[in-house]
Every structure is written in C-alpha cells, then in structure tokens.
Design an enzyme around this catalytic site. Structure first.
Site, PDB file in Angstrom:
ATOM      1  N   GLY B  28       3.632  -5.767  -0.530  1.00  0.00           N
ATOM      2  CA  GLY B  28       3.272  -4.357  -0.414  1.00  0.00           C
ATOM      3  C   GLY B  28       2.901  -3.810  -1.780  1.00  0.00           C
ATOM      4  N   TYR B  29       2.471  -2.551  -1.790  1.00  0.00           N
ATOM      5  CA  TYR B  29       1.962  -1.937  -3.018  1.00  0.00           C
ATOM      6  C   TYR B  29       2.675  -0.622  -3.318  1.00  0.00           C
ATOM      7  CZ  TYR B  29      -1.410  -5.568  -2.830  1.00  0.00           C
ATOM      8  OH  TYR B  29      -1.962  -6.821  -2.826  1.00  0.00           O
ATOM      9  N   LEU B  30       3.167  -0.505  -4.555  1.00  0.00           N
ATOM     10  CA  LEU B  30       3.721   0.752  -5.048  1.00  0.00           C
ATOM     11  C   LEU B  30       2.607   1.607  -5.630  1.00  0.00           C
ATOM     12  CD1 LEU B  30       6.842  -0.881  -6.666  1.00  0.00           C
ATOM     13  CD2 LEU B  30       6.887   0.700  -4.715  1.00  0.00           C
TER      14      LEU B  30
END
Lengths: 157, 157
Positions: B28-30
């Site tokens: 996932g991406y922050l």
C-alpha cells in the site's frame, strides 16, 4: 500498536532556558496528510523516518525507524517545502521530560513546550513559564508549520 | 544515492510460469505523490518501507528500510485505499532476474514483467512471452494501480 500521548503548550517567558540541554533538528514531510503523516528527522548524528496515523484526542499511532544520516540528507531534499529548522531544549521537571522547541527561519518567534505522558489524564507539575495549552490546535503541529510557517500567520498586534 | 533502473513490459502468454518461484505480496501507499512515493510492502515473513523520488527517464532515487511484519500489518491499515494484492513470480533468463507480477482483486487480469538493469542501455535477452514495453506509462505503476485499479480502466473489447 505504539501510541504517543503528548500535551503541548505555548511558553510565556524564558525561565525554562536554565539547565536545559539543546540539539538542532531539521525535519521535513514526505506526507502531511493527517491520516498518514510521514516525517524525516535529522537530529545531530541520528536520523529517523516516522509514520503517524490520525490523531484521536491527544493520542495517535506512531512508528519510528532509524535511518542512515546520509540517507536522511537526501530524503530531506525529497520532502514537501519547507523543511523545519528548530532547536530542541530538554529539561526534566518533577519526573517528567519537557521538550521545548524554539523554531528558526520562517517559523522564528514560535516556542512550544511538550510533555509526553503515560495516559491522557496523568497529572503533572505546571512550570511557571507554561502558557496556553495548544494540544488540540492543529496549527501548532510541525506538519502544518512546514506548509504554513508561523511568519505567514496573521498575528495579534 | 541509490538509483533503481527498471524496464517494464506486458506479457503475451503463459510460458513464463514454468520454473518460476512465487510469493504473495500486499503493498500500500502512504504517499502516491510522484515526487515522494512512500510504499509499505509485506512479502512473506519480510516487510519494508520504501521511499521513491520522481522518476527521471527510467531511473529514480529509492530508499528501502526493513520493518517488523507486525508494524507493516498496522501500516497497511494507514495506507491510502486500496492495498495492492499480487503474486510475484521470479525467473532468471540469460543472467538477468525477471519479476513477473500477477495482480489479484481489483487489478485481476493484469500481468507485468520487470527486469532490473545496471544501466539504462544494458542489452538483455527478450523472452518469447514479452509484450509491449510500458516502462514510461505511469498507469502501470503500482501507486497508480492502487488509486485507479485495472478493473476500472476502459478496456478494448
């Protein structure tokens, strides 16, 4: 899950300077999204990447990882403008550590004192120089100050 | 500064499956900001936080740090929707490692092959199953696919 409980105050006079130790800090943000803040911090010969979830009251999830200083210097160049420059003064009072951040550059004039507590309702001694509590005022977060420096705020005359 | 040089291709048929090893990946991406991508990846019993600068041609700055798996599970909950679910197949061909990502969930149907090279113009053997090159097509980045899954694209009939 690691949770950080902090209370934050403005500072009314300079009595705190006596006996405090000081370190210069450069810190920037890869994300200022309040749901997923990503901070790069360079403090002396140490550096960290820190990831913080959304604040709930005065608590929030926090994950901190040490990184090489040489990486941090490059990571700060990738950060959103602008990088925060401040001096952190530390002083212990009645068994608790106070961190007093004196900002420089575009945030000069702002001084904020923080105390980390084991629980939201832990009692603590209030030093004479302690001013207004700003724990819940998001303008005093470093991530906000990075995008909207203190010098750009409308100040009371 | 660490720099990653990768070329990326679509895949035309299934011959690559023979002899390939496979691992499931959740990532996932922050931050999906192309100037400062922050990725969380969980792959088997390993986990990483990776920070990438803006791509320049087929090169980009990349910093990767191992983190505890238990942290990664929490960090994935902080990520922007949605978390990517894929199987990574690895196969060595003529001295180079190919990573073939078979996507699941909302990106099912997409299969992408990547080769990491020491220089932008390094020659390499092209396997029979290699399709169109998409190295410069930002829609095939995992950060784009996280926000705009393959199943939502307008596909040719």
């Amino acid at each position: 899950m690691p949770v950080e409980i902090e209370r934050k105050f403005l500072v009314t006079h300079d009595a705190w300077r006596e006996g405090a130790s000081a370190r210069r800090i450069a810190q920037g943000y890869l994300s200022r999204d309040p749901d997923r803040v990503v901070r790069v911090r360079l403090i002396g010969d140490q550096a960290f990447v820190t990831i913080k979830g959304r604040r709930s009251g005065i608590s929030r999830a926090e994950f901190e990882y040490p990184v090489p200083v040489i990486d941090a210097e490059e990571l700060l160049k990738l950060c959103l403008p602008s990088v925060i420059d401040k001096t952190r003064h530390e002083i212990e009072i009645a068994g608790f550590l106070w961190e007093i951040d004196e900002f420089h550059g575009s945030n000069a004039g702002l001084i904020v004192a923080e105390i980390e507590l084991p629980a939201e309702d832990t009692p603590f001694e209030r030093p004479s120089w302690l001013g207004e509590e700003v724990s819940s005022d998001s303008r005093y977060t470093n991530s906000y100050l990075s995008g909207s420096p203190y010098s750009t705020w409308a100040h009371d005359a």
